[in-house]
Scaffold this motif. Structure first.
Motif, PDB file in Angstrom:
ATOM      1  N   TYR A 110       0.820  -1.214   0.000  1.00 38.40           N
ATOM      2  CA  TYR A 110       0.000   0.000   0.000  1.00 38.40           C
ATOM      3  C   TYR A 110       0.855   1.267   0.000  1.00 38.40           C
ATOM      4  CZ  TYR A 110      -3.836  -3.183   1.210  1.00 38.40           C
ATOM      5  OH  TYR A 110      -4.757  -4.196   1.212  1.00 38.40           O
ATOM      6  N   ALA A 111       2.018   1.191   0.652  1.00 38.10           N
ATOM      7  CA  ALA A 111       2.936   2.333   0.639  1.00 38.10           C
ATOM      8  C   ALA A 111       3.437   2.593  -0.779  1.00 38.10           C
ATOM      9  CB  ALA A 111       4.113   2.081   1.573  1.00 38.10           C
ATOM     10  N   LYS A 150       0.385   3.758  -2.853  1.00 37.62           N
ATOM     11  CA  LYS A 150      -0.280   4.926  -2.256  1.00 37.62           C
ATOM     12  C   LYS A 150      -1.792   4.707  -2.117  1.00 37.62           C
ATOM     13  CE  LYS A 150       3.177   8.298  -3.728  1.00 37.62           C
ATOM     14  NZ  LYS A 150       4.197   7.270  -3.956  1.00 37.62           N
ATOM     15  N   SER A 151      -2.140   3.555  -1.551  1.00 33.73           N
ATOM     16  CA  SER A 151      -3.548   3.180  -1.371  1.00 33.73           C
ATOM     17  C   SER A 151      -4.001   3.580   0.036  1.00 33.73           C
ATOM     18  CB  SER A 151      -3.727   1.672  -1.580  1.00 33.73           C
ATOM     19  OG  SER A 151      -3.254   1.286  -2.846  1.00 33.73           O
ATOM     20  N   LEU A 152      -4.481   4.816   0.174  1.00 39.17           N
ATOM     21  CA  LEU A 152      -4.837   5.343   1.487  1.00 39.17           C
ATOM     22  C   LEU A 152      -6.047   4.625   2.079  1.00 39.17           C
ATOM     23  CD1 LEU A 152      -4.474   7.369   3.771  1.00 39.17           C
ATOM     24  CD2 LEU A 152      -5.816   9.022   2.437  1.00 39.17           C
ATOM     25  N   THR A 201      -5.123   1.287   3.329  1.00 38.89           N
ATOM     26  CA  THR A 201      -4.277   1.417   4.519  1.00 38.89           C
ATOM     27  C   THR A 201      -5.138   1.634   5.757  1.00 38.89           C
ATOM     28  OG1 THR A 201      -2.459   2.346   3.217  1.00 38.89           O
ATOM     29  CG2 THR A 201      -2.417   2.738   5.586  1.00 38.89           C
ATOM     30  N   THR A 220       3.575   4.207   6.014  1.00 39.67           N
ATOM     31  CA  THR A 220       2.583   3.991   4.953  1.00 39.67           C
ATOM     32  C   THR A 220       1.651   5.184   4.832  1.00 39.67           C
ATOM     33  OG1 THR A 220       2.685   1.621   5.423  1.00 39.67           O
ATOM     34  CG2 THR A 220       0.863   2.385   4.060  1.00 39.67           C
ATOM     35  N   TYR A 221       1.168   5.696   5.962  1.00 40.17           N
ATOM     36  CA  TYR A 221       0.302   6.880   5.932  1.00 40.17           C
ATOM     37  C   TYR A 221       1.028   8.078   5.313  1.00 40.17           C
ATOM     38  CZ  TYR A 221      -3.747   5.175   8.569  1.00 40.17           C
ATOM     39  OH  TYR A 221      -4.893   4.520   8.950  1.00 40.17           O
ATOM     40  N   CYS A 228       1.299   7.725   1.614  1.00 37.83           N
ATOM     41  CA  CYS A 228      -0.030   7.879   1.002  1.00 37.83           C
ATOM     42  C   CYS A 228      -0.511   9.326   1.044  1.00 37.83           C
ATOM     43  CB  CYS A 228      -1.043   6.977   1.703  1.00 37.83           C
ATOM     44  SG  CYS A 228      -0.826   5.215   1.359  1.00 37.83           S
TER      45      CYS A 228
END
Length: 392
Positions: free
Chosen positions: A34-35, A38-40, A43, A70-71, A74
């Motif tokens: 996800y990082a 960029k899948s917010l 996440t 990750t956040y 994103c």
């Protein structure tokens, strides 16, 4: 250090819809994925699962620092910072990610503040991944003295010779108007990339040194450095400013030889250069051959016609632009209004006023000023005053 986030999606056993049975390792693998993508939203969903399942507890290896990373990647910096502040111990990798994302999202002050916290902590030593974005933040905020201090830190930290650090110093000094300091950095660089040369060319031009910018470009070519599209976009404005049509044509030839004309920004720069050199026929040739045109392309042609005294042709581009479905910006409308003012075309000016209203551009200062000027020059003082009163 960032290989886990840069090598593409990992092989994962579970998917988001099967989170109910996800293990710690699988959750971490998904977070890395996800990082990268960029899948917010995913996440957030996975974060909720780690909380409800207890995977964030001290008995498991899923660490909040991975969630914070990750956040941040994103773009959800506020929550990334919340998790970051709750960490018992911060890692250099996460600090670098936070500083980078702050800078890239226009939060330069936050980037510098975090850098100062890093130094104050005493246990985190900035590296070659830290400095480029801190230096960029200094340049974005025009904090020259702080930038000089950070420059000194790059020397004491042993990363001064890094090309990325050097390029960031070039950009910072030129953005602060310190072109001579930039030149000293450039001259001492052990390795100069095409980015180094491009930064010097654009930096010198932006500081009012167009001739020197062309000289640097000439040295770049003599040094055998392969130009890229950014080189062309950096050097063509200098040709246009100096009205050096010969040099501009040589750069155009280089574009064709090297196959650098696929980007719309390069074609736009060519149109602008020819227009400023007074060669509207050549500007129109480039314009007509473009497979794709954006609002910058059309506005550049309109401004080129006005610059060369052809107001009617400038206005002629307006219906063509509308037929292509290109939405104007405030500069486009203001330019067309100035053409109407020069020709005393009140009817056209009123139509453009209506167009500006429909496009929600009427309240833009540039458009308002152009409207006031157009109505006044067309001897409609009452309408001019009405726009002025509304502005006030």
């Amino acid at each position: 250090q960032s290989s886990k986030f840069m090598n593409g999606p990992p092989q994962v056993v579970c998917r988001t819809k099967h989170l109910i049975c996800a293990t710690t390792a699988q959750c971490e693998s998904l977070l890395h994925h996800y990082a990268t993508t960029k899948s917010l939203s995913k996440t957030k969903q996975l974060h909720a699962h780690t909380i409800t399942s207890g995977l964030l507890s001290s008995h498991h290896s899923t660490h909040p620092s991975l969630l914070a990373t990750t956040y941040a990647l994103c773009g959800h910096l506020s929550y990334a910072r919340k998790l970051f502040d709750e960490l018992p111990q911060r890692t250099l990798f996460l600090c670098n990610i936070m500083i980078r994302m702050y800078t890239q999202n226009g939060l330069s002050y936050n980037a510098i503040q975090l850098f100062v916290e890093m130094l104050a902590s005493g246990h985190l030593r900035p590296d070659r991944y830290t400095f480029p974005f801190v230096i960029k933040a200094c340049g974005d905020l025009s904090l020259l003295q702080l930038g000089v201090s950070v420059h000194c830190l790059t020397i004491t930290s042993g990363v001064y010779s890094d090309t990325f650090v050097g390029n960031s110093l070039l950009a910072m000094y030129t953005s602060c108007g310190e072109k001579e300091r930039a030149r000293r950095v450039f001259n001492t660089m052990q390795e100069r990339s095409v980015v180094s040369w491009n930064t010097m060319i654009s930096g010198y031009f932006q500081n009012g040194c167009a001739k020197e910018a062309l000289l640097i470009f000439s040295k770049m070519m003599n040094a055998g450095v392969e130009p890229d599209s950014a080189t062309i976009v950096s050097v063509l404005p200098a040709c246009g400013y100096l009205k050096d049509l010969k040099c501009g044509r040589e750069v155009h030839d280089l574009v064709e030889q090297k196959g650098l004309g696929s980007k719309i920004s390069v074609r736009n720069a060519l149109v602008d250069m020819y227009a400023k050199c007074g060669s509207m026929d050549e500007a129109r040739l480039v314009f007509d051959k473009m497979d794709q045109r954006d609002v910058v392309t059309w506005t550049t042609m309109i401004n080129g016609c006005i610059l060369n005294g052809d107001m009617r042709s400038a206005l002629g581009f307006c219906p063509m632009m509308q037929l292509e479905g290109i939405r104007p910006n405030s500069v486009t409308v203001a330019s067309l209004l100035s053409a109407c003012a020069s020709l005393y075309y009140l009817k056209h000016g009123k139509c453009l006023h209506g167009w500006a209203i429909r496009q929600k551009l009427e309240s833009d200062v540039i458009v308002e000023t152009a409207l006031i000027d157009m109505y006044a020059k067309c001897n409609c003082v009452q309408l001019s005053f009405r726009v002025f009163t509304k502005t006030s």
